[in-house]
Motif scaffolding. Structure first.
Motif, mmCIF file in Angstrom:
data_model
loop_
_atom_site.group_PDB
_atom_site.id
_atom_site.type_symbol
_atom_site.label_atom_id
_atom_site.label_comp_id
_atom_site.label_asym_id
_atom_site.label_seq_id
_atom_site.Cartn_x
_atom_site.Cartn_y
_atom_site.Cartn_z
ATOM 1 N N ALA A 1 0.814 -1.217 0.000
ATOM 2 C CA ALA A 1 0.000 0.000 0.000
ATOM 3 C C ALA A 1 0.845 1.264 0.000
ATOM 4 N N SER A 2 2.108 1.136 0.334
ATOM 5 C CA SER A 2 2.982 2.321 0.321
ATOM 6 C C SER A 2 3.640 2.538 -1.038
ATOM 7 N N ASN A 3 3.470 1.615 -1.949
ATOM 8 C CA ASN A 3 4.078 1.768 -3.274
ATOM 9 C C ASN A 3 3.319 2.786 -4.116
ATOM 10 N N LYS A 4 4.012 3.345 -5.088
ATOM 11 C CA LYS A 4 3.414 4.319 -5.991
ATOM 12 C C LYS A 4 3.285 3.736 -7.390
ATOM 13 N N ILE A 5 2.432 4.361 -8.185
ATOM 14 C CA ILE A 5 2.228 3.932 -9.572
ATOM 15 C C ILE A 5 2.565 5.089 -10.498
ATOM 16 N N LEU A 6 3.542 4.860 -11.374
ATOM 17 C CA LEU A 6 3.870 5.864 -12.390
ATOM 18 C C LEU A 6 3.032 5.552 -13.626
ATOM 19 N N VAL A 7 2.145 6.489 -13.977
ATOM 20 C CA VAL A 7 1.208 6.304 -15.082
ATOM 21 C C VAL A 7 1.714 7.082 -16.299
ATOM 22 N N LEU A 8 1.881 6.386 -17.411
ATOM 23 C CA LEU A 8 2.332 7.005 -18.662
ATOM 24 C C LEU A 8 1.272 6.743 -19.722
ATOM 25 N N VAL A 9 0.718 7.795 -20.290
ATOM 26 C CA VAL A 9 -0.304 7.644 -21.334
ATOM 27 C C VAL A 9 0.098 8.475 -22.542
ATOM 28 N N ASP A 10 -0.119 7.904 -23.706
ATOM 29 C CA ASP A 10 0.200 8.578 -24.965
ATOM 30 C C ASP A 10 -0.899 8.209 -25.949
ATOM 31 N N PHE A 11 -1.697 9.193 -26.360
ATOM 32 C CA PHE A 11 -2.787 8.844 -27.272
ATOM 33 C C PHE A 11 -2.991 9.904 -28.340
ATOM 34 N N ALA A 12 -3.611 9.459 -29.440
ATOM 35 C CA ALA A 12 -3.891 10.325 -30.582
ATOM 36 C C ALA A 12 -5.334 10.790 -30.500
ATOM 37 N N ALA A 13 -5.567 12.085 -30.801
ATOM 38 C CA ALA A 13 -6.918 12.619 -30.621
ATOM 39 C C ALA A 13 -7.191 13.763 -31.583
ATOM 40 N N ALA A 14 -8.475 13.990 -31.793
ATOM 41 C CA ALA A 14 -8.936 15.115 -32.607
ATOM 42 C C ALA A 14 -10.319 15.496 -32.121
ATOM 43 N N VAL A 15 -10.788 16.678 -32.547
ATOM 44 C CA VAL A 15 -12.132 17.121 -32.179
ATOM 45 C C VAL A 15 -12.897 17.531 -33.417
ATOM 46 N N SER A 16 -14.206 17.730 -33.222
ATOM 47 C CA SER A 16 -15.073 18.098 -34.330
ATOM 48 C C SER A 16 -14.851 19.551 -34.748
ATOM 49 N N ASP A 17 -15.487 19.935 -35.820
ATOM 50 C CA ASP A 17 -15.208 21.199 -36.487
ATOM 51 C C ASP A 17 -15.999 22.354 -35.882
ATOM 52 N N THR A 18 -15.900 22.528 -34.585
ATOM 53 C CA THR A 18 -16.531 23.673 -33.916
ATOM 54 C C THR A 18 -15.599 24.106 -32.795
ATOM 55 N N HIS A 19 -14.910 25.227 -32.997
ATOM 56 C CA HIS A 19 -13.767 25.525 -32.164
ATOM 57 C C HIS A 19 -14.104 25.955 -30.751
ATOM 58 N N TRP A 20 -15.346 26.253 -30.443
ATOM 59 C CA TRP A 20 -15.676 26.631 -29.078
ATOM 60 C C TRP A 20 -15.978 25.423 -28.194
ATOM 61 N N ASP A 21 -15.944 24.225 -28.765
ATOM 62 C CA ASP A 21 -16.175 23.042 -27.940
ATOM 63 C C ASP A 21 -15.092 22.923 -26.873
ATOM 64 N N ARG A 22 -15.518 22.443 -25.712
ATOM 65 C CA ARG A 22 -14.570 22.260 -24.610
ATOM 66 C C ARG A 22 -14.330 20.761 -24.443
ATOM 67 N N VAL A 23 -13.635 20.191 -25.416
ATOM 68 C CA VAL A 23 -13.432 18.747 -25.407
ATOM 69 C C VAL A 23 -12.194 18.437 -24.555
ATOM 70 N N GLU A 24 -12.456 17.877 -23.386
ATOM 71 C CA GLU A 24 -11.424 17.671 -22.371
ATOM 72 C C GLU A 24 -11.166 16.186 -22.171
ATOM 73 N N TRP A 25 -9.989 15.888 -21.632
ATOM 74 C CA TRP A 25 -9.710 14.493 -21.272
ATOM 75 C C TRP A 25 -9.136 14.449 -19.856
ATOM 76 N N ALA A 26 -9.317 13.315 -19.235
ATOM 77 C CA ALA A 26 -8.953 13.199 -17.821
ATOM 78 C C ALA A 26 -8.433 11.801 -17.531
#
Lengths: 191, 175
Positions: free
Chosen positions: B58-83
């Motif tokens: 329980a005292s160990n830590k986890i190093l998380v590495l994420v690498d992904f490809a993404a795009a959004v739709s053609d409306t620039h005011w969208d607030r497309v977020e990732w978490a």
């Protein structure tokens, strides 16, 4: 404290499970969750300013160890011709930058364009963009260093006429059309 | 099976080779090669962009590495977020600020059919020895119909389309 002295450990099936070099000995990280804006005028001599919270200090277990530095950052720039750049520093000096004809001189930085990275341009059509940027740097030039090695990210607009935004877009930080992001700097000690 | 119990292994010249804190003792990963899209306004799990790990302590830590490809739709005011989520808990996110969304990152808009790489490097302290799942979620935070595309450009048909791959890696670090 118990301690084993060995050059290598092998499993009972003779697979190497620990080698003389290459093992990860230590991982440290700083995370930045607030936002920051660095304007040209606030960056000393049109140079670069510390991105607060994106610095981390490591003390190696051995002088011969190397470090793997990973910067994972989000931010935004402004106009097309602005040089919104960032540099990875080790103990206050650039350690991972491109070659250039001019020396890095932060008292006269208008002459240098040596950098680690640059935030993509935000245009009128993309005013709310926030872009990911970062670097992976294996630092092998630190054999004379062991204690309190500090890596930090510095940013700014190198030609001094706009602003760099960290963890936010160039519009603001509170409206429902806006987002506040997170960034980090991580250092791994490698035997 | 033989087990060696010690707090530290050093080389004959005194260099530390293995520590009871800081050493990596487990790595798991997942690769996502198919595409995903959503217009959801609440955080929605990206299928396949997840990995689970069971810490040895329980005292160990986890190093998380994420690498992904993404795009959004053609409306620039969208607030497309990732978490990044650990189980049902959002981790590695920006501070609260008015009505702004809180996220790890935001997928940029372009008026062309392009694609961006998003990255995540986070050292987590899950404080558990139970199986723990880390996963990427996305949403259109201001709910105006924007679409998040993972592993593809906005268009996938014809010469302008792009299909990519993404990954998540978890490393257990002795605490």
């Amino acid at each position: 404290m118990s301690e084993v002295v060995a050059r290598q450990l092998q499993s009972t099936s003779s697979n190497i499970i620990l080698n003389n070099i290459g093992g990860i000995l230590q991982v440290v990280q700083s995370v930045k969750t607030d936002t920051q804006s660095i304007s040209g005028s606030s960056a000393p001599a049109y140079g670069l300013s510390l991105v607060t919270g994106l610095s981390v200090t490591i003390s190696k277990t051995s002088p011969s160890s190397k470090t793997l530095v990973i910067v994972d950052m989000r931010g935004a720039g402004t106009g097309s011709y602005n040089r919104q750049e960032w540099v990875l520093m080790r103990n206050g000096e650039p350690c991972f930058i491109g070659q250039g004809q001019n020396q890095v001189d932060y008292q006269n930085s208008a002459v240098t364009n040596q950098t680690t990275g640059r935030f993509p341009v935000n245009t009128d059509a993309t005013p709310t963009n926030i872009c990911s940027t970062g670097c992976w740097f294996y630092d092998t030039e630190i054999q004379e260093l062991q204690d309190n090695i500090t890596y930090a990210v510095y940013g700014g607009d190198r030609n001094g006429d706009s602003t760099v935004f960290i963890n936010r877009n160039n519009q603001g930080t509170t409206a429902s059309s806006e987002t506040v992001c997170a960034s980090s700097i991580t250092v791994l000690e490698i035997a | 099976m033989s087990t060696l119990k010690t707090n530290k292994i050093v080389s004959p010249d005194g260099r530390t080779l293995l520590n009871s804190t800081g050493s990596v003792i487990q790595v798991v990963s997942a690769v996502k090669t198919d595409v995903f899209s959503t217009t959801a306004s609440t955080y929605t799990a990206v299928t396949g962009l997840s990995a689970s790990i069971t810490p040895n302590s329980a005292s160990n830590k986890i190093l998380v590495l994420v690498d992904f490809a993404a795009a959004v739709s053609d409306t620039h005011w969208d607030r497309v977020e990732w978490a990044l989520f650990r189980g049902a808990t959002q981790v590695y996110l920006g501070d609260a600020s008015g009505s702004a969304g809180r996220a790890t990152g935001k997928i940029p808009y372009s008026n062309a059919s392009v694609q961006f790489r998003e990255t995540c490097v986070f050292l987590d302290s899950p404080a558990t020895t139970s199986s723990t799942t880390y996963q990427i979620y996305v949403r259109d935070g201001n709910a105006d119909g924007g679409t998040a595309y993972i592993n593809q450009s906005r268009n996938t048909n014809g010469a302008s389309g792009t299909l990519s791959a993404s990954s998540i890696i978890l490393m257990e670090v002795c605490g």
